[in-house]
Scaffold this motif. Sequence first.
Motif, PDB file in Angstrom:
ATOM      1  N   LEU A  13      24.330 -23.261   9.306  1.00 29.05           N
ATOM      2  CA  LEU A  13      24.131 -23.902  10.617  1.00 29.05           C
ATOM      3  C   LEU A  13      25.138 -23.356  11.617  1.00 29.05           C
ATOM      4  O   LEU A  13      26.298 -23.169  11.300  1.00 29.05           O
ATOM      5  CB  LEU A  13      24.326 -25.423  10.513  1.00 29.05           C
ATOM      6  N   PRO A  15      26.436 -24.767  14.867  1.00 28.78           N
ATOM      7  CA  PRO A  15      26.360 -25.963  15.718  1.00 28.78           C
ATOM      8  C   PRO A  15      26.399 -25.632  17.205  1.00 28.78           C
ATOM      9  O   PRO A  15      26.892 -24.585  17.621  1.00 28.78           O
ATOM     10  CB  PRO A  15      27.601 -26.761  15.313  1.00 28.78           C
ATOM     11  N   PHE A 115      20.779 -26.142  22.610  1.00 30.95           N
ATOM     12  CA  PHE A 115      20.702 -27.015  21.431  1.00 30.95           C
ATOM     13  C   PHE A 115      19.373 -26.821  20.688  1.00 30.95           C
ATOM     14  O   PHE A 115      19.274 -27.109  19.494  1.00 30.95           O
ATOM     15  CB  PHE A 115      20.881 -28.480  21.826  1.00 30.95           C
ATOM     16  N   VAL A 118      19.488 -24.885  17.544  1.00 32.75           N
ATOM     17  CA  VAL A 118      20.321 -25.589  16.558  1.00 32.75           C
ATOM     18  C   VAL A 118      19.496 -26.630  15.801  1.00 32.75           C
ATOM     19  O   VAL A 118      19.554 -26.731  14.571  1.00 32.75           O
ATOM     20  CB  VAL A 118      21.544 -26.240  17.245  1.00 32.75           C
ATOM     21  N   TYR A 119      18.691 -27.403  16.541  1.00 32.67           N
ATOM     22  CA  TYR A 119      17.810 -28.367  15.867  1.00 32.67           C
ATOM     23  C   TYR A 119      16.861 -27.648  14.912  1.00 32.67           C
ATOM     24  O   TYR A 119      16.531 -28.161  13.848  1.00 32.67           O
ATOM     25  CB  TYR A 119      16.969 -29.159  16.877  1.00 32.67           C
ATOM     26  N   LEU A 122      18.701 -27.024  11.812  1.00 28.55           N
ATOM     27  CA  LEU A 122      18.979 -28.283  11.114  1.00 28.55           C
ATOM     28  C   LEU A 122      17.773 -28.741  10.304  1.00 28.55           C
ATOM     29  O   LEU A 122      17.917 -29.218   9.181  1.00 28.55           O
ATOM     30  CB  LEU A 122      19.363 -29.355  12.148  1.00 28.55           C
TER      31      LEU A 122
ATOM     32  N   ARG B 236      29.809 -30.210  10.803  1.00 30.06           N
ATOM     33  CA  ARG B 236      28.812 -29.170  11.013  1.00 30.06           C
ATOM     34  C   ARG B 236      27.413 -29.794  11.194  1.00 30.06           C
ATOM     35  O   ARG B 236      26.652 -29.397  12.080  1.00 30.06           O
ATOM     36  CB  ARG B 236      28.834 -28.228   9.816  1.00 30.06           C
ATOM     37  N   ALA B 237      27.104 -30.777  10.370  1.00 28.44           N
ATOM     38  CA  ALA B 237      25.805 -31.452  10.517  1.00 28.44           C
ATOM     39  C   ALA B 237      25.762 -32.253  11.819  1.00 28.44           C
ATOM     40  O   ALA B 237      24.802 -32.167  12.579  1.00 28.44           O
ATOM     41  CB  ALA B 237      25.550 -32.373   9.318  1.00 28.44           C
ATOM     42  N   ASN B 239      27.422 -31.861  14.610  1.00 31.70           N
ATOM     43  CA  ASN B 239      27.365 -31.027  15.814  1.00 31.70           C
ATOM     44  C   ASN B 239      26.063 -30.230  15.914  1.00 31.70           C
ATOM     45  O   ASN B 239      25.830 -29.552  16.917  1.00 31.70           O
ATOM     46  CB  ASN B 239      28.583 -30.115  15.891  1.00 31.70           C
ATOM     47  N   SER B 240      25.235 -30.341  14.889  1.00 37.91           N
ATOM     48  CA  SER B 240      23.892 -29.773  14.964  1.00 37.91           C
ATOM     49  C   SER B 240      22.854 -30.859  15.247  1.00 37.91           C
ATOM     50  O   SER B 240      21.665 -30.565  15.368  1.00 37.91           O
ATOM     51  CB  SER B 240      23.536 -29.077  13.647  1.00 37.91           C
ATOM     52  N   PHE B 241      23.309 -32.104  15.332  1.00 40.16           N
ATOM     53  CA  PHE B 241      22.389 -33.234  15.545  1.00 40.16           C
ATOM     54  C   PHE B 241      22.663 -33.917  16.883  1.00 40.16           C
ATOM     55  O   PHE B 241      21.749 -34.153  17.679  1.00 40.16           O
ATOM     56  CB  PHE B 241      22.548 -34.229  14.389  1.00 40.16           C
ATOM     57  N   ASN B 242      23.919 -34.229  17.144  1.00 38.21           N
ATOM     58  CA  ASN B 242      24.272 -34.970  18.360  1.00 38.21           C
ATOM     59  C   ASN B 242      25.775 -34.767  18.581  1.00 38.21           C
ATOM     60  O   ASN B 242      26.589 -35.248  17.797  1.00 38.21           O
ATOM     61  CB  ASN B 242      23.933 -36.456  18.160  1.00 38.21           C
ATOM     62  N   SER B 243      26.138 -34.061  19.637  1.00 43.33           N
ATOM     63  CA  SER B 243      27.548 -33.714  19.845  1.00 43.33           C
ATOM     64  C   SER B 243      28.412 -34.906  20.216  1.00 43.33           C
ATOM     65  O   SER B 243      29.610 -34.916  19.957  1.00 43.33           O
ATOM     66  CB  SER B 243      27.692 -32.706  20.991  1.00 43.33           C
TER      67      SER B 243
END
Lengths: 357, 357
Positions: A13, A15, A115, A118-119, A122, B236-237, B239-243
Amino acid sequence: MNKSFWSPGLEKLEPYTPGEQANSKNLVKLNTNENPYPASPEALSLLAQGDFADALRRYPDPESCELRAAIAERYDLNDNQIFVGNGSDEVLALSFYSFFRRSDPLLFPDITYSFYPVYCQLFDIEPRTIPLRADFTLAVEDFAGNAGGIIIPNPNAPTGRYLPLDQIEELLRLQSEQVVIIDEAYIDFGGESATRLIDQHPNLLVIHTLSKSYALAGLRLGFAMGQKHLIEGLLRAKNSFNSYPIDAIAQQVATAAIRDSAWHADNCGKVIATRQRSEEALQELGFQVVSSKANFILAKPPEPGAETLYLALRERNILVRYFNKPRISEYLRISIGTDDEMDQLIRNCKEILASQS
Amino acid sequence: MNKSFWSPGLEKLEPYTPGEQANSKNLVKLNTNENPYPASPEALSLLAQGDFADALRRYPDPESCELRAAIAERYDLNDNQIFVGNGSDEVLALSFYSFFRRSDPLLFPDITYSFYPVYCQLFDIEPRTIPLRADFTLAVEDFAGNAGGIIIPNPNAPTGRYLPLDQIEELLRLQSEQVVIIDEAYIDFGGESATRLIDQHPNLLVIHTLSKSYALAGLRLGFAMGQKHLIEGLLRAKNSFNSYPIDAIAQQVATAAIRDSAWHADNCGKVIATRQRSEEALQELGFQVVSSKANFILAKPPEPGAETLYLALRERNILVRYFNKPRISEYLRISIGTDDEMDQLIRNCKEILASQS
């Protein structure tokens, strides 16, 4: 770093990198598209007046009913056409999970909100980027062909380019079997929202945020609007991830902010007026300005160029955003501040450009 | 319902069902393990005193540095051993994503927090439930064998059973190649936290929440503690989902709450004392009470049984939790309220049982 405990794939990933949140009070901060004015006094005064002991002791309303009703009223929709989340980033993440994990790739512009890819990483979604035209305009016909979904910001970020509603409608018809997300984070600064197309288009999801035109980036509140079957899909993912994403205070503050439409219209008007002044001033300094309907301007400075100017402004405590990325590495993205902040920016740009020539 | 736009698999998710958040003011609400007392006055007074206009206008600190420092100080850890999230449910979700997406199954008790199997569905993780013993105690040796990870709440929910630290340590050694999450949502009501094992065990992640012992369920704040390599995985997860999952107000209120350790100790003491009184009173009425170190009691009422009593209490505006699930369908889970609320519960149980006999 011991990564042996990580799930496979976690290491790959990359981020999202948010704009710098600098601490200094003396900064002119024009790098993260925040609103330069304080939020609605109706919303802010709630904090001082409210007795939150009981609201904080208990779990908040998991369905944010009052807030959703306020949003529905604002956009002339039904409550069951509204989904709220912890910032539009969370709403986007859950939307990618709910609609875009398909065998065909997800289409989005090559220059857009960073972003999105990035999603895709994920949730293991294949992205396909569609090049914008040379002037950063989006041509709807470029989005034909096999797709598992479409997402575009309107206005686009970081270009500020706006796509009129008739072209959004063309896109919705072109890809009528796929969910088309219009990410309207910046729509209130001069664009027309696609929300009025919702009743005719079962594949349309419109996403908004309170971070920009409501001056509530610190509150973390975003929402999605679409037909009930899309909202139900989002709820299913959300209730499998986090039942209570919106805290009790945020629900109340956001509700008051949405209802204060007079403040909102006034605020957007001020930002738009400052944007127009700033565009003209930058052009006078020799910048090439991309026409913007957002609360920022993407502009290409004259020699010595974007990166040098970015660094020189930073030395002078003025933060703008520089993206070291293909196609836009010669541009700066400048958030619209107060008139005074923009005057400081313009004056400093002028000095720096003069000293370098 | 048109599900044609949903990602494949979305329809198969069976979301978590939270306890009912009833609106009536006259309810005795003992169904969601909320704290019966208002939160720390230090934390609550911030809201009335603070000027949040600027904090809300800007994006919040994406790393919640001040809050993480307060937590690190409280538990004698380093800042880089702390991860914060939007409620412990979000922390759990990101932990499942970061550590448990493996080829071997994730092990957890057959009676436990019912969100765990939901996260497994969300992220396509194979669950393997390990039966608790007949008295709902957990035997560490039952968790041997192939595993992609382990998660147990301690004290367990909804049983209230507590596993002493020496057995937690045995589990950490037994599965030393797998991440072992100890979900300590209820640890402050009489248990000893596993945080002091963190430095010796690279596979240990401990998760806490402000929803129970801090009386801040409405604020949505949870955190994870573990060695740096685990925290880096979570970041890492995240910041790949919601900062920016933690809003500016929540960061400040949570920091003040964590720092007010005197209030916290006093509050936990009161809840524990009421629990002991309540256990005795329920036993006098003929309930079989499972020994609890949490802020709730799992207890098996005498005839006419759990479901009938649950419904009769509900008629009288007293909410407790009834799970229509294997092994615990004859029990009620009763959150610890104030002494007065528990007296009302006991009195009403007595009347209902008398009227039915």
